[in-house]
Motif scaffolding. Sequence first.
Motif, PDB file in Angstrom:
ATOM      1  N   ASP A   6      48.844  17.488  65.059  1.00 28.90           N
ATOM      2  CA  ASP A   6      48.885  18.182  63.972  1.00 28.90           C
ATOM      3  C   ASP A   6      48.577  17.301  62.804  1.00 28.90           C
ATOM      4  N   THR A   7      47.552  17.546  61.967  1.00 33.55           N
ATOM      5  CA  THR A   7      47.243  16.593  60.881  1.00 33.55           C
ATOM      6  C   THR A   7      47.613  17.261  59.600  1.00 33.55           C
ATOM      7  N   ARG A   8      48.363  18.222  59.506  1.00 36.98           N
ATOM      8  CA  ARG A   8      48.467  18.796  58.042  1.00 36.98           C
ATOM      9  C   ARG A   8      49.266  17.946  56.961  1.00 36.98           C
ATOM     10  N   ILE A   9      50.293  17.392  57.648  1.00 39.99           N
ATOM     11  CA  ILE A   9      50.900  16.335  56.781  1.00 39.99           C
ATOM     12  C   ILE A   9      50.017  15.051  56.301  1.00 39.99           C
ATOM     13  N   LEU A  10      49.341  14.531  57.339  1.00 37.84           N
ATOM     14  CA  LEU A  10      48.686  13.546  57.194  1.00 37.84           C
ATOM     15  C   LEU A  10      47.522  13.813  55.970  1.00 37.84           C
ATOM     16  N   ASP A  11      46.568  14.910  56.248  1.00 38.55           N
ATOM     17  CA  ASP A  11      45.877  15.326  55.049  1.00 38.55           C
ATOM     18  C   ASP A  11      46.640  15.935  53.898  1.00 38.55           C
ATOM     19  N   LEU A  12      47.580  16.342  53.831  1.00 39.36           N
ATOM     20  CA  LEU A  12      48.384  16.644  52.582  1.00 39.36           C
ATOM     21  C   LEU A  12      48.586  15.440  51.631  1.00 39.36           C
ATOM     22  N   LEU A  13      49.251  14.531  52.426  1.00 39.73           N
ATOM     23  CA  LEU A  13      49.819  13.348  51.671  1.00 39.73           C
ATOM     24  C   LEU A  13      49.094  12.120  51.471  1.00 39.73           C
ATOM     25  N   GLY A  14      47.805  12.237  52.334  1.00 39.13           N
ATOM     26  CA  GLY A  14      46.903  11.009  52.302  1.00 39.13           C
ATOM     27  C   GLY A  14      47.439   9.725  53.249  1.00 39.13           C
ATOM     28  N   ILE A  15      48.212   9.982  54.368  1.00 37.73           N
ATOM     29  CA  ILE A  15      48.629   9.026  55.072  1.00 37.73           C
ATOM     30  C   ILE A  15      47.912   9.018  56.277  1.00 37.73           C
ATOM     31  N   ASP A  16      48.220   7.742  57.236  1.00 33.62           N
ATOM     32  CA  ASP A  16      47.621   7.553  58.518  1.00 33.62           C
ATOM     33  C   ASP A  16      48.563   8.137  59.522  1.00 33.62           C
ATOM     34  N   LEU A  17      49.549   7.971  59.523  1.00 36.45           N
ATOM     35  CA  LEU A  17      50.525   8.175  60.418  1.00 36.45           C
ATOM     36  C   LEU A  17      51.745   9.165  59.952  1.00 36.45           C
ATOM     37  N   LYS A  68      48.744   2.520  48.947  1.00 38.68           N
ATOM     38  CA  LYS A  68      48.991   3.509  49.907  1.00 38.68           C
ATOM     39  C   LYS A  68      49.962   4.561  49.100  1.00 38.68           C
ATOM     40  N   PRO A  69      49.847   6.054  49.337  1.00 36.73           N
ATOM     41  CA  PRO A  69      50.771   6.707  48.986  1.00 36.73           C
ATOM     42  C   PRO A  69      52.331   6.444  49.215  1.00 36.73           C
ATOM     43  N   PHE A  70      53.224   6.742  48.232  1.00 41.69           N
ATOM     44  CA  PHE A  70      54.606   6.409  48.611  1.00 41.69           C
ATOM     45  C   PHE A  70      55.266   7.725  47.886  1.00 41.69           C
ATOM     46  N   ASN A  71      56.558   7.935  48.648  1.00 42.40           N
ATOM     47  CA  ASN A  71      57.378   8.780  48.127  1.00 42.40           C
ATOM     48  C   ASN A  71      58.626   8.331  47.138  1.00 42.40           C
ATOM     49  N   VAL A  72      59.059   9.272  46.198  1.00 44.26           N
ATOM     50  CA  VAL A  72      60.227   8.817  45.399  1.00 44.26           C
ATOM     51  C   VAL A  72      61.282   9.992  45.529  1.00 44.26           C
ATOM     52  N   ASN A  73      62.287   9.666  46.088  1.00 43.79           N
ATOM     53  CA  ASN A  73      63.397  10.885  46.195  1.00 43.79           C
ATOM     54  C   ASN A  73      64.506  10.801  45.274  1.00 43.79           C
ATOM     55  N   PHE A  74      64.740  12.114  44.903  1.00 45.64           N
ATOM     56  CA  PHE A  74      65.993  12.220  44.077  1.00 45.64           C
ATOM     57  C   PHE A  74      66.860  13.480  44.429  1.00 45.64           C
ATOM     58  N   PHE A  75      68.223  13.331  43.892  1.00 47.84           N
ATOM     59  CA  PHE A  75      68.962  14.372  43.916  1.00 47.84           C
ATOM     60  C   PHE A  75      69.022  15.483  42.886  1.00 47.84           C
ATOM     61  N   CYS A  76      69.554  16.674  43.511  1.00 43.80           N
ATOM     62  CA  CYS A  76      69.261  17.823  42.348  1.00 43.80           C
ATOM     63  C   CYS A  76      70.728  18.508  42.279  1.00 43.80           C
ATOM     64  N   HIS A  77      71.680  17.788  42.374  1.00 43.43           N
ATOM     65  CA  HIS A  77      73.113  18.479  42.315  1.00 43.43           C
ATOM     66  C   HIS A  77      73.526  18.475  40.709  1.00 43.43           C
ATOM     67  N   GLN A  78      74.488  19.470  40.552  1.00 45.46           N
ATOM     68  CA  GLN A  78      75.002  19.740  39.240  1.00 45.46           C
ATOM     69  C   GLN A  78      75.974  18.504  38.990  1.00 45.46           C
ATOM     70  N   PRO A  79      75.826  17.916  37.594  1.00 43.36           N
ATOM     71  CA  PRO A  79      76.718  17.010  37.246  1.00 43.36           C
ATOM     72  C   PRO A  79      78.127  17.572  37.411  1.00 43.36           C
ATOM     73  N   PRO A  80      79.091  16.852  38.150  1.00 40.65           N
ATOM     74  CA  PRO A  80      80.364  17.287  38.164  1.00 40.65           C
ATOM     75  C   PRO A  80      81.264  17.265  36.661  1.00 40.65           C
ATOM     76  N   VAL A  81      82.213  18.177  36.570  1.00 42.25           N
ATOM     77  CA  VAL A  81      83.287  18.264  35.652  1.00 42.25           C
ATOM     78  C   VAL A  81      84.442  17.612  36.087  1.00 42.25           C
ATOM     79  N   LEU A  82      84.895  16.660  35.527  1.00 43.73           N
ATOM     80  CA  LEU A  82      86.063  15.860  36.104  1.00 43.73           C
ATOM     81  C   LEU A  82      87.251  16.889  36.113  1.00 43.73           C
ATOM     82  N   ASP A  83      87.844  16.790  37.102  1.00 44.01           N
ATOM     83  CA  ASP A  83      89.109  17.733  37.218  1.00 44.01           C
ATOM     84  C   ASP A  83      90.198  16.470  37.346  1.00 44.01           C
ATOM     85  N   GLU A  84      90.945  16.156  36.275  1.00 42.78           N
ATOM     86  CA  GLU A  84      91.770  15.052  36.154  1.00 42.78           C
ATOM     87  C   GLU A  84      93.130  15.149  37.197  1.00 42.78           C
TER      88      GLU A  84
END
Length: 357
Positions: A6-17, A68-84
Amino acid sequence: MSQWPDTRILDLLGIDLPIIQGPMAGVTGPAMVIAACNAGGLGSMPAAMLDVEQLRQALTTISEQTDKPFNVNFFCHQPPVLDEQRAEAWKQHLKPYYEELGADFDAPTPVSNRTPFDDAACQVLEQMRPEVVSFHFGLPEKSLLDRVKATGAKVLSSATTVEEAIWLEQHGCDAIIAMGYEAGGHRGMFLSDDLNSQVGLFALLPQVVDAVSVPVIAAGGIGDARGIVAAFALGASAVQLGSAYLFTPEAKISAAHHRALRTAKESQTAVTNLFTGRPARGIVNRVMREIGPMTPMTPAFPLAGGALMPLRAKDEADFSNLWAGQGFPLGRELSTAELTRHLAEETLAQLNGRGRS
């Protein structure tokens, strides 16, 4: 013609492996990303523990040392409200450990933080334009996601259920990471906080493949060519490995984490919320055994770790998160580049009937 089924990820991201080095906050630095990319896979730079300048510097370093192409990863959580009140109750629960270890209980509690994706981070992406951007805990708000996609980046995110996979496709993901319950680190769950909804990769993967039209990346418990071959058989277009890369010299892990990875038994991981307030899989240590890996007492993510920091400074092995997936005993002492290449070579050999790892 590609040797891969299956080469779909290779084609999509431009990677070899079709091998993605998983982003591991606090463990993965530019050196690991560069090595994985230059070996033909997709290196992934975690950004959740970086400020804007650190992020820009990391992406600059990677860009200077690989084309070569590379990936950057982020979190998408909502910043918490401190419950003291909740924070104080959690610290009081840990007080016997402070007394035992001689940590200063009355000192201000350190702040444990993970930065969610925001406008400032998006501006860095618009300047640096990495080829792939991935998210954990869902996706950012539409205006931010639209800006990311406008850079030309391909967007990935983690799904821990079929419902999450469908949601991610509907909201613009170019490929989906099917994250099995075996995986190390934070669960990517975002539509529910019910751990009973979490299933193993080989149950989850074919159902996600059947439910979405975009390519699917398998993650969780994969540590060698046998797991990669099995993932392809179940419909994956690529695999993402994290724990396997913890054994490389590029992994920035503590001495305690290093020892645990090489001495713990395969059954000694558990999903815990003690260290951040959100479920994540790691090697069981003293605090997990004595409090229990999951408790409703912890402050909201990512604030739970603050009260543990003074204890971690005294005894890292027993009071720090030792993230690892269930497949960690399959790890091998290889460099990132060697591991990436060996996994690919051994997988192709098996796919072509020439042997096993």
